[in-house]
Design an enzyme around this catalytic site. Structure first.
Site, short mmCIF file in Angstrom:
data_model
loop_
_atom_site.label_atom_id
_atom_site.label_comp_id
_atom_site.label_asym_id
_atom_site.label_seq_id
_atom_site.Cartn_x
_atom_site.Cartn_y
_atom_site.Cartn_z
N ASP A 10 -27.25 115.04 22.18
CA ASP A 10 -26.45 116.26 22.08
C ASP A 10 -26.94 117.32 23.07
OD1 ASP A 10 -24.44 117.87 21.10
OD2 ASP A 10 -25.52 118.45 19.28
N HIS A 30 -22.08 116.03 31.01
CA HIS A 30 -21.88 114.66 30.53
C HIS A 30 -22.35 113.65 31.59
CE1 HIS A 30 -19.96 116.18 27.03
NE2 HIS A 30 -18.84 116.55 27.60
N LEU A 70 -34.28 94.17 24.61
CA LEU A 70 -33.83 95.33 23.83
C LEU A 70 -32.38 95.15 23.36
CD1 LEU A 70 -34.28 98.50 23.15
CD2 LEU A 70 -33.00 98.87 25.26
C1 IPE Z 1 -22.47 114.42 17.73
O1 IPE Z 1 -22.48 115.57 18.54
C2 IPE Z 1 -21.78 113.31 18.44
C3 IPE Z 1 -22.44 112.78 19.63
C4 IPE Z 1 -23.59 113.15 20.09
C5 IPE Z 1 -21.71 111.73 20.28
P1 IPE Z 1 -21.38 116.71 18.40
O2 IPE Z 1 -21.70 117.71 19.43
O3 IPE Z 1 -20.02 116.12 18.41
O4 IPE Z 1 -21.68 117.26 16.94
P2 IPE Z 1 -21.30 118.65 16.24
O5 IPE Z 1 -19.83 118.85 16.45
O6 IPE Z 1 -22.09 119.70 16.92
O7 IPE Z 1 -21.68 118.46 14.81
C1 IPE Z 2 -23.11 115.57 23.60
O1 IPE Z 2 -23.05 116.81 24.19
C2 IPE Z 2 -22.04 114.63 24.13
C3 IPE Z 2 -21.00 114.32 23.16
C4 IPE Z 2 -20.90 114.80 21.94
C5 IPE Z 2 -19.99 113.37 23.60
P1 IPE Z 2 -22.00 117.92 23.77
O2 IPE Z 2 -20.76 117.75 24.59
O3 IPE Z 2 -21.77 117.90 22.31
O4 IPE Z 2 -22.75 119.23 24.19
P2 IPE Z 2 -22.81 120.61 23.41
O5 IPE Z 2 -23.23 120.32 22.01
O6 IPE Z 2 -21.45 121.20 23.49
O7 IPE Z 2 -23.84 121.40 24.15
MG MG Z 3 -22.64 118.82 20.74
#
Ligand code: IPE
Ligand code: IPE
Ligand code: MG
Length: 257
Positions: free
Chosen positions: A29, A46, A140
């Site tokens: 995240d 990303h 792995l």
């Molecule tokens: C969880 O992260 C999903 C992934 C890392 C793929 P999100 O960014 O979607 O989660 P919330 O919305 O903050 O809970």
């Molecule tokens: C994790 O990073 C990637 C996915 C959930 C696909 P985020 O896109 O959720 O990044 P933040 O949480 O907005 O910083």
């Molecule tokens: Mg996120």
């Protein structure tokens, strides 16, 4: 009362030794915040996140981790703007096209956890190709949680059990935790020993609700694109400092007595 069958021998082994935990699961995240902090579009976060994933797979292999599960797209991530969803699908396609041969050469076995519902035919066939090419690899196991939601996974497993009961294949009394686990996307994969979430958020966001019943959790403020081997090693060190009791009494106290 009969002892509860979990944890499996792998969990106990990784609890006892100083080596790597057998199964590490990561909620990757913070890509968006990493980009925002630099005035860059979320896509760039990303893209750099995919590089962090490559680094982490390499580190996991070096450290002797047997199973690495990564949360890459949740069933709730469809709520994001269409352009971002399309960017994330594009990055997954690119990751499989660019990295599959290399993963295969490194004996990585790829498993996808999630539903194929809602995915394009192109993505579905890439996911199947990744799984079938690497099926017999002995290194792995990389479990990619993609289009994954734990509640949906458990509901699907419950539905599969209900169908088996209705068809007379099993009796309702045979519905045990093991029978349900055998119908999850992660069947055959031991429960995670360690669950890491980056970016400072302290929640599960529908990730491995069943499987993480006795996992250790490490929440780090590091944003996913910055995650590296040192961050992984530091989470593992924290894991080793924990005393996993699984509802019993301390193994450490017992060992030193
Ligand atoms: C969880 O992260 C999903 C992934 C890392 C793929 P999100 O960014 O979607 O989660 P919330 O919305 O903050 O809970
Ligand atoms: C994790 O990073 C990637 C996915 C959930 C696909 P985020 O896109 O959720 O990044 P933040 O949480 O907005 O910083
Ligand atoms: Mg996120």
């Amino acid at each position: 009362m009969a002892p509860i069958s979990n944890p499996g021998p792998e969990a106990l082994a990784s609890q006892a030794g100083g080596g790597a935990p057998a199964h590490v699961a990561i909620i990757m995240d913070g890509n968006g915040r990493w980009a925002a902090a630099r005035g860059l579009p979320r896509f760039e976060g990303h893209r750099r996140g995919v590089e962090a994933l490559r680094r982490t797979v390499r580190s996991a292999i070096d450290l002797g981790i047997r199973y690495l599960t990564v949360y890459s797209f949740s069933s709730e991530n469809w709520r994001r703007p269409a352009q971002e969803v399309s960017d994330l699908m594009g990055l997954l396609k690119r990751f499989i096209r660019n990295d599959l041969a290399d993963l295969h050469r490194n004996q990585v076995r790829v498993r996808i956890a999630g539903t194929r519902e809602g995915l394009s035919d192109e993505i579905k066939s890439l996911l199947s190709e990744a799984e079938s090419l690497t099926r017999d690899n002995a290194g792995l196991t990389l479990v990619v949680a993609f289009n994954y939601g734990s509640r949906q996974e458990i509901a699907e497993a419950a539905a599969a059990l209900a169908r088996d009961v209705a068809a007379g294949k099993i009796d309702a009394s045979a519905i045990t935790p093991e029978a349900l686990a055998a119908r999850l996307y992660t069947h055959g994969v031991p429960d995670p020993d360690l669950v890491i979430r980056t970016s400072g958020e302290v929640r599960l966001s529908n990730f491995l609700l069943w499987q993480a019943a006795y996992s250790e959790f490490v929440f780090t403020p590091v944003l996913w694109p910055d995650f590296d081997r040192a961050a992984l090693e530091s989470a593992i060190a924290e894991f080793h400092a924990r005393d996993r009791r699984f509802g019993g009494v301390s193994v450490r106290v017992g060992a030193s007595a």
